[in-house]
Each structure stands twice: as structure tokens, then as C-alpha cells.
Design a protein around this motif. Sequence first.
Motif, PDB file in Angstrom:
ATOM      1  N   PHE A  29      58.086  26.156  49.713  1.00  0.00           N
ATOM      2  CA  PHE A  29      57.765  27.213  50.672  1.00  0.00           C
ATOM      3  C   PHE A  29      57.453  28.519  49.940  1.00  0.00           C
ATOM      4  O   PHE A  29      56.398  29.136  50.148  1.00  0.00           O
ATOM      5  N   VAL A  30      58.359  28.928  49.090  1.00  0.00           N
ATOM      6  CA  VAL A  30      58.256  30.241  48.440  1.00  0.00           C
ATOM      7  C   VAL A  30      57.068  30.303  47.485  1.00  0.00           C
ATOM      8  O   VAL A  30      56.294  31.263  47.491  1.00  0.00           O
ATOM      9  N   ILE A  31      56.904  29.254  46.662  1.00  0.00           N
ATOM     10  CA  ILE A  31      55.826  29.274  45.670  1.00  0.00           C
ATOM     11  C   ILE A  31      54.459  29.232  46.347  1.00  0.00           C
ATOM     12  O   ILE A  31      53.517  29.921  45.930  1.00  0.00           O
ATOM     13  N   ILE A  32      54.327  28.426  47.401  1.00  0.00           N
ATOM     14  CA  ILE A  32      53.047  28.339  48.103  1.00  0.00           C
ATOM     15  C   ILE A  32      52.689  29.694  48.711  1.00  0.00           C
ATOM     16  O   ILE A  32      51.562  30.185  48.580  1.00  0.00           O
ATOM     17  N   ILE A  33      53.643  30.323  49.381  1.00  0.00           N
ATOM     18  CA  ILE A  33      53.379  31.621  50.006  1.00  0.00           C
ATOM     19  C   ILE A  33      53.104  32.672  48.931  1.00  0.00           C
ATOM     20  O   ILE A  33      52.201  33.506  49.077  1.00  0.00           O
ATOM     21  N   TRP A  34      53.872  32.636  47.836  1.00  0.00           N
ATOM     22  CA  TRP A  34      53.649  33.599  46.747  1.00  0.00           C
ATOM     23  C   TRP A  34      52.259  33.430  46.143  1.00  0.00           C
ATOM     24  O   TRP A  34      51.540  34.409  45.938  1.00  0.00           O
ATOM     25  N   ASN A  35      51.865  32.183  45.871  1.00  0.00           N
ATOM     26  CA  ASN A  35      50.562  31.929  45.255  1.00  0.00           C
ATOM     27  C   ASN A  35      49.420  32.368  46.165  1.00  0.00           C
ATOM     28  O   ASN A  35      48.475  33.035  45.719  1.00  0.00           O
ATOM     29  N   GLN A  36      49.507  32.036  47.444  1.00  0.00           N
ATOM     30  CA  GLN A  36      48.449  32.424  48.373  1.00  0.00           C
ATOM     31  C   GLN A  36      48.413  33.950  48.548  1.00  0.00           C
ATOM     32  O   GLN A  36      47.335  34.544  48.635  1.00  0.00           O
ATOM     33  N   GLY A  37      49.588  34.572  48.608  1.00  0.00           N
ATOM     34  CA  GLY A  37      49.649  36.032  48.722  1.00  0.00           C
ATOM     35  C   GLY A  37      49.093  36.719  47.492  1.00  0.00           C
ATOM     36  O   GLY A  37      48.431  37.768  47.585  1.00  0.00           O
ATOM     37  N   LEU A  38      49.353  36.131  46.309  1.00  0.00           N
ATOM     38  CA  LEU A  38      48.835  36.702  45.063  1.00  0.00           C
ATOM     39  C   LEU A  38      47.309  36.635  45.038  1.00  0.00           C
ATOM     40  O   LEU A  38      46.639  37.611  44.662  1.00  0.00           O
ATOM     41  N   MET A  39      46.748  35.499  45.455  1.00  0.00           N
ATOM     42  CA  MET A  39      45.297  35.361  45.496  1.00  0.00           C
ATOM     43  C   MET A  39      44.676  36.354  46.483  1.00  0.00           C
ATOM     44  O   MET A  39      43.650  36.981  46.200  1.00  0.00           O
ATOM     45  N   GLU A  40      45.307  36.512  47.641  1.00  0.00           N
ATOM     46  CA  GLU A  40      44.777  37.429  48.643  1.00  0.00           C
ATOM     47  C   GLU A  40      44.850  38.871  48.142  1.00  0.00           C
ATOM     48  O   GLU A  40      43.903  39.655  48.328  1.00  0.00           O
ATOM     49  N   GLY A  41      45.974  39.232  47.505  1.00  0.00           N
ATOM     50  CA  GLY A  41      46.095  40.576  46.946  1.00  0.00           C
ATOM     51  C   GLY A  41      45.064  40.830  45.857  1.00  0.00           C
ATOM     52  O   GLY A  41      44.466  41.914  45.795  1.00  0.00           O
ATOM     53  N   TRP A  42      44.848  39.836  44.999  1.00  0.00           N
ATOM     54  CA  TRP A  42      43.857  39.945  43.927  1.00  0.00           C
ATOM     55  C   TRP A  42      42.462  40.155  44.511  1.00  0.00           C
ATOM     56  O   TRP A  42      41.703  41.019  44.070  1.00  0.00           O
ATOM     57  N   ASN A  43      42.133  39.359  45.523  1.00  0.00           N
ATOM     58  CA  ASN A  43      40.812  39.456  46.147  1.00  0.00           C
ATOM     59  C   ASN A  43      40.588  40.840  46.753  1.00  0.00           C
ATOM     60  O   ASN A  43      39.524  41.453  46.574  1.00  0.00           O
ATOM     61  N   ARG A  44      41.571  41.327  47.472  1.00  0.00           N
ATOM     62  CA  ARG A  44      41.420  42.625  48.124  1.00  0.00           C
ATOM     63  C   ARG A  44      41.300  43.747  47.113  1.00  0.00           C
ATOM     64  O   ARG A  44      40.474  44.661  47.267  1.00  0.00           O
ATOM     65  N   GLN A  45      42.127  43.694  46.056  1.00  0.00           N
ATOM     66  CA  GLN A  45      42.080  44.748  45.054  1.00  0.00           C
ATOM     67  C   GLN A  45      40.760  44.735  44.291  1.00  0.00           C
ATOM     68  O   GLN A  45      40.209  45.791  43.976  1.00  0.00           O
ATOM     69  N   ALA A  46      40.246  43.537  43.987  1.00  0.00           N
ATOM     70  CA  ALA A  46      38.979  43.446  43.257  1.00  0.00           C
ATOM     71  C   ALA A  46      37.857  44.078  44.069  1.00  0.00           C
ATOM     72  O   ALA A  46      37.035  44.842  43.533  1.00  0.00           O
ATOM     73  N   LYS A  47      37.821  43.800  45.361  1.00  0.00           N
ATOM     74  CA  LYS A  47      36.775  44.379  46.201  1.00  0.00           C
ATOM     75  C   LYS A  47      36.961  45.884  46.364  1.00  0.00           C
ATOM     76  O   LYS A  47      35.982  46.651  46.325  1.00  0.00           O
ATOM     77  N   ARG A  48      38.207  46.303  46.544  1.00  0.00           N
ATOM     78  CA  ARG A  48      38.464  47.732  46.716  1.00  0.00           C
ATOM     79  C   ARG A  48      38.080  48.515  45.460  1.00  0.00           C
ATOM     80  O   ARG A  48      37.462  49.586  45.545  1.00  0.00           O
ATOM     81  N   GLU A  49      38.434  47.981  44.283  1.00  0.00           N
ATOM     82  CA  GLU A  49      38.094  48.665  43.036  1.00  0.00           C
ATOM     83  C   GLU A  49      36.582  48.703  42.819  1.00  0.00           C
ATOM     84  O   GLU A  49      36.041  49.713  42.354  1.00  0.00           O
ATOM     85  N   THR A  50      35.905  47.615  43.177  1.00  0.00           N
ATOM     86  CA  THR A  50      34.451  47.579  43.019  1.00  0.00           C
ATOM     87  C   THR A  50      33.778  48.600  43.926  1.00  0.00           C
ATOM     88  O   THR A  50      32.815  49.269  43.530  1.00  0.00           O
ATOM     89  N   ILE A  51      34.281  48.743  45.148  1.00  0.00           N
ATOM     90  CA  ILE A  51      33.743  49.747  46.073  1.00  0.00           C
ATOM     91  C   ILE A  51      33.974  51.150  45.527  1.00  0.00           C
ATOM     92  O   ILE A  51      33.061  51.991  45.512  1.00  0.00           O
ATOM     93  N   ASP A  52      35.186  51.411  45.057  1.00  0.00           N
ATOM     94  CA  ASP A  52      35.533  52.758  44.603  1.00  0.00           C
ATOM     95  C   ASP A  52      34.783  53.174  43.334  1.00  0.00           C
ATOM     96  O   ASP A  52      34.442  54.350  43.173  1.00  0.00           O
ATOM     97  N   TRP A  53      34.553  52.198  42.438  1.00  0.00           N
ATOM     98  CA  TRP A  53      33.996  52.549  41.129  1.00  0.00           C
ATOM     99  C   TRP A  53      32.495  52.303  40.997  1.00  0.00           C
ATOM    100  O   TRP A  53      31.836  52.954  40.193  1.00  0.00           O
ATOM    101  N   GLU A  54      31.954  51.358  41.775  1.00  0.00           N
ATOM    102  CA  GLU A  54      30.579  50.949  41.486  1.00  0.00           C
ATOM    103  C   GLU A  54      29.626  50.989  42.668  1.00  0.00           C
ATOM    104  O   GLU A  54      28.539  51.578  42.559  1.00  0.00           O
TER     105      GLU A  54
END
Length: 390
Positions: A29-54
Amino acid sequence: MIALKLAYRNLVGAGLRTWLNVFVLSISFVIIIWNQGLMEGWNRQAKRETIDWEIGGGQYWHEKYDPYDPFTIEESHGAIPSKLAAFIQKGAITPVLISQAVIYPDGRIKSVLLKGIDPQQNILKIPAASLDVDIPEIPAVIGARMAKSTKLKVGDYVTVRWRDANGTFDAQDIKIVNIMKTDVPSIDNAQLWIPLDRLQKMLQLGDEATLLVTANKLDAPENVPGWIFRDHGYLFKEIDEMIKSKNAAGSILFIILLLLAMLAIFDTQVLAIFRRRREIGTLIALGMTRARVVRMFTIEGAMHGILAAILAAVYGIPLLTLQAVKGFHLPEVADEMGFASVQTIFPVYGAALVIGTTVLILITVTIVSFLPARRISKMNPTDAIRGKTS
């Protein structure tokens, strides 16, 4: 209700075996939720940083501009359209001029892109304001990756050679006035940012640009002669493809963890049916229908999932909350991978993720518990009481 009570008593009576299964399932339960949450956080941050910088809210590209074809760069510039002049004056659009050049750090030759940007712009996070200095040399801002590869520091000088619009080569010294730390390598690697007016003068291009970066949620016209508007859907195409690849890899881990948990439940149910065949035969002989006995064992398996969800919440919520606050630090090698990747990722655990994962695991546990329990329907009560499986 009787089946539920018997299932609960059997789980409690199993003691350590039950809690080992529950603990293993809770880890899934914990690892699956952590892994999916990590991927979602990574995706959102990558897009946000790309918008802000480029990319800001979108970009107008000169019709000949192709960032993947270096042979188009020399021709991909044009006069800033009067249709967008009012937006530029208000600071809602900032022009960027791009040209190829060569620098000579420590006597080495390195091909770079010269990018001219308005020092007064506030659309992108590029520290363009540091270019607003009055020095005889050309002030330049570079990224940390560029500084590392060229071994340049703030205050260093480096000679740059370029070719202007008439095909004439020229050279001058550049002074590094700032080194920016950005998580978007596409504005860092092999690039020097200099004042837009200086680059226009160097290239003898007057009031021209290669692309125009718009502010977020700007209601600007999309049809501008000689220019092509690129929205987020187009500009995020590469990142979206990368996200799909990462999600595919995350799905493999999801399936592996789920299969390991399901295997533990399946083996437990098979062993329970084998060891409790006399009990099963007695219950059937006393009048309990086979369907109710099957239901009892299925409920037992499902309760493993419920107990695992409760246990996962007990230690998982504090751990995942701490991870969301402190973030997950990537190793330094991730900085060289070539895409927008922050050094610290903050996982995002949405309600849909937590609830969806929990429901999926509970349904899967119930199904896996039912499969071996079907064997009970084929048992002969007399043979079961005598200890035979059939």
C-alpha cells in the motif's frame, strides 16, 4: 453476519501469520502510493519549472525556426510584428533573439547559442536584470551546467565569435555577470544570455527576434503573419512523452508489488483450506451451505486488505507526509540527464490516488481470496471430516 464473525475469529486465531500477511500487504500500500505520488510530483514540478524558466504562457516562433535544426537558426528571425507591439510595451510579451556563436574558454573551442533577452523582462525567471550594466564588454548570464563545462565563474572574460546578418565574422570579449541555477537544462546547456539590444546590434538585425515569449493567460492573437503560436500542448510534447515513459516504468513496479502481495494472500488461503479441511467438513455437515463457507474464506482474505489499509495508514500517513514536506533528494547524476529535473522532488498525494489505490488493492485481494476458496464447493463433507481434500 455469522460468516463475518467466523472470519474475524479465524484471522485473530491465526496470530502471527495473519499479521505478517497484513504487514507485507501494508508495505505494498505505502510503496505504491509513494511511488505514484513521487511520479506525479515530479511531473508537476517539471512542467512548472519549464513554464517559469522557458516557455511562459506560450511562444510565437518565427515561421522558419526549428529548435532541432541548427541550420535554420541563421534564417529564423524577423521584425517584431506591430500586432504584438502593445503587449511587448506592457511587458506581457518578451522577445528573444537566437544566434549561433563560438567561444574560446581556456583556449578551447565551444559552440554555443547566443540568446538576447530584454533585461527588464519579468515573464521568465532568467535573471536578466543582471544584464543591465554599463560595461565595455558584453555582459552575459550563463547556467550552472554551462559554467561547470566551461569552468567559467562570475567576473571571468571569454572571447566570443559570431557572424552577422551580412555574413561578416566579428569577435568581442564577454564578461560573465551572473550564473543562474536552473532545473531546466534547455536554457542552460551551451547558452549565453546577453542583452537583446546588444545582440541585435551585433547581428545588425535591428528590431528583430526569433521567438516571442508570452505571459501566462495572455489573451493575445494566435494568427500573426510570419509567426506561429506554440501553446503548452505543443511545447510540452517532449515532457509528456517522458512522463509516459516514467509512468510505464512506475506501472511495472506497481504490478510487481501487487503480485507479491497477492501471492502472499493466495498462499495463505490455500494453506488455510488445506489445514482446516476438517473444520470445513464439520461446518457443511452441520448445515452451513458451501456458498456460505466460500463466502467466509473470501471475507477472511478481504479482511487482510482492510487490516493492511488500517496499518498502512498508521505508519504510512506520517512517513508520506514527512516525504511531501521534506521532499525526495535526487542524486547529482540526475542533473546530467538532459531534461527538466529538480534536485528535490515533492511528492503529491491526491485523494484520487489514495482512494483509487486502496480500492484497487481491496478488490484484488478479495478476488485472489475467492479463487482458492472455490475448491471448497467441490469437497465431500465426509471426506473433509476424515481429513481428505476430495
